[in-house]
Design a protein around this motif. Sequence first.
Motif, short mmCIF file in Angstrom:
data_model
loop_
_atom_site.label_atom_id
_atom_site.label_comp_id
_atom_site.label_asym_id
_atom_site.label_seq_id
_atom_site.Cartn_x
_atom_site.Cartn_y
_atom_site.Cartn_z
N GLY A 30 0.79 -1.22 0.00
CA GLY A 30 0.00 0.00 0.00
C GLY A 30 0.82 1.27 0.00
N TYR A 31 2.11 1.19 0.33
CA TYR A 31 2.95 2.39 0.33
C TYR A 31 3.23 2.81 -1.11
N TRP A 32 3.27 4.13 -1.32
CA TRP A 32 3.67 4.71 -2.61
C TRP A 32 5.18 4.96 -2.57
N GLN A 33 5.85 4.64 -3.68
CA GLN A 33 7.29 4.84 -3.75
C GLN A 33 7.76 4.76 -5.19
N PRO A 34 8.97 5.26 -5.47
CA PRO A 34 9.55 4.97 -6.79
C PRO A 34 9.83 3.46 -6.86
N LEU A 35 9.99 2.93 -8.04
CA LEU A 35 10.32 1.51 -8.20
C LEU A 35 11.60 1.18 -7.46
N SER A 36 11.64 0.01 -6.84
CA SER A 36 12.86 -0.39 -6.14
C SER A 36 12.95 -1.90 -6.10
N GLY A 37 14.12 -2.39 -5.75
CA GLY A 37 14.29 -3.83 -5.63
C GLY A 37 15.68 -4.19 -5.16
N LYS A 38 15.77 -5.39 -4.61
CA LYS A 38 17.03 -5.90 -4.07
C LYS A 38 17.99 -6.30 -5.19
N LEU A 39 19.29 -6.13 -4.93
CA LEU A 39 20.30 -6.67 -5.82
C LEU A 39 20.39 -8.17 -5.60
N GLU A 40 20.46 -8.92 -6.69
CA GLU A 40 20.66 -10.36 -6.62
C GLU A 40 22.16 -10.63 -6.49
N PRO A 41 22.56 -11.79 -5.96
CA PRO A 41 23.99 -12.10 -5.83
C PRO A 41 24.71 -11.98 -7.18
N GLY A 42 25.83 -11.28 -7.17
CA GLY A 42 26.63 -11.11 -8.37
C GLY A 42 26.13 -10.06 -9.35
N GLU A 43 25.04 -9.40 -9.03
CA GLU A 43 24.42 -8.43 -9.93
C GLU A 43 24.94 -7.03 -9.62
N THR A 44 25.19 -6.24 -10.66
CA THR A 44 25.58 -4.85 -10.45
C THR A 44 24.33 -4.00 -10.21
N GLN A 45 24.53 -2.79 -9.70
CA GLN A 45 23.39 -1.89 -9.50
C GLN A 45 22.69 -1.60 -10.83
N ARG A 46 23.47 -1.41 -11.88
CA ARG A 46 22.88 -1.14 -13.21
C ARG A 46 22.03 -2.31 -13.68
N GLN A 47 22.54 -3.54 -13.51
CA GLN A 47 21.78 -4.72 -13.93
C GLN A 47 20.49 -4.84 -13.12
N ALA A 48 20.57 -4.60 -11.81
CA ALA A 48 19.39 -4.70 -10.95
C ALA A 48 18.34 -3.67 -11.36
N GLY A 58 7.24 -3.81 -16.61
CA GLY A 58 7.33 -4.20 -18.01
C GLY A 58 8.01 -3.22 -18.94
N LEU A 59 8.66 -2.17 -18.43
CA LEU A 59 9.36 -1.22 -19.30
C LEU A 59 10.84 -1.58 -19.39
N THR A 60 11.44 -1.26 -20.53
CA THR A 60 12.87 -1.45 -20.72
C THR A 60 13.53 -0.09 -20.60
N VAL A 61 14.50 0.02 -19.69
CA VAL A 61 15.18 1.30 -19.47
C VAL A 61 16.69 1.08 -19.53
N SER A 62 17.41 2.19 -19.69
CA SER A 62 18.87 2.19 -19.58
C SER A 62 19.23 2.99 -18.34
N PRO A 63 20.21 2.52 -17.57
CA PRO A 63 20.62 3.27 -16.39
C PRO A 63 21.18 4.64 -16.78
N GLY A 64 20.84 5.63 -15.99
CA GLY A 64 21.40 6.97 -16.17
C GLY A 64 22.56 7.14 -15.20
N ALA A 65 22.35 7.92 -14.15
CA ALA A 65 23.39 8.19 -13.17
C ALA A 65 22.90 7.87 -11.77
N LYS A 66 23.83 7.45 -10.92
CA LYS A 66 23.49 7.30 -9.50
C LYS A 66 23.47 8.69 -8.90
N VAL A 67 22.35 9.05 -8.24
CA VAL A 67 22.17 10.42 -7.78
C VAL A 67 22.07 10.57 -6.26
#
Length: 130
Positions: A30-48, A58-67
């Motif tokens: 029920g909480y509103w938030q930007p999309l988020s999720g846990k990193l899987e083992p061996g996964e980079t932040q960009r991949q996650a 269901g959207l395909t995005v490219s990582p921008g910058a860590k802010v």
Amino acid sequence: MARREAIVAVLRRDGRVLVVRRGPDVARPGYWQPLSGKLEPGETQRQALVREVHEEIGLTVSPGAKVWESLTDDGHFRLHWWTTEDSTGDPVPDGDEVTEARWVTPEEYLELTPVFEGDREFFERILPNL
């Protein structure tokens, strides 16, 4: 206690940010938030970032910058906030993890309830300077 790592996806389009309402199969539904999720083992932040956005809406995005970086209110997760290069298309919520997706202005986000304090801080303090 070992802290887990997670990403937050800041998808922007036409001066708005995509936020989601947490679904029934995740903690604190029920909480509103930007999309988020846990990193899987061996996964980079960009991949996650790419994986979580695709899984949850269901959207395909490219990582921008860590802010930004923050901790969840319970201290269990270190959140890595990333902008994305947005794809076109409309978000299609996963249903279990996300019940609703909405493009909002920062002002509209601050009117939503409930929201996490750390997310509120991002919308008030960090986002206006991006």
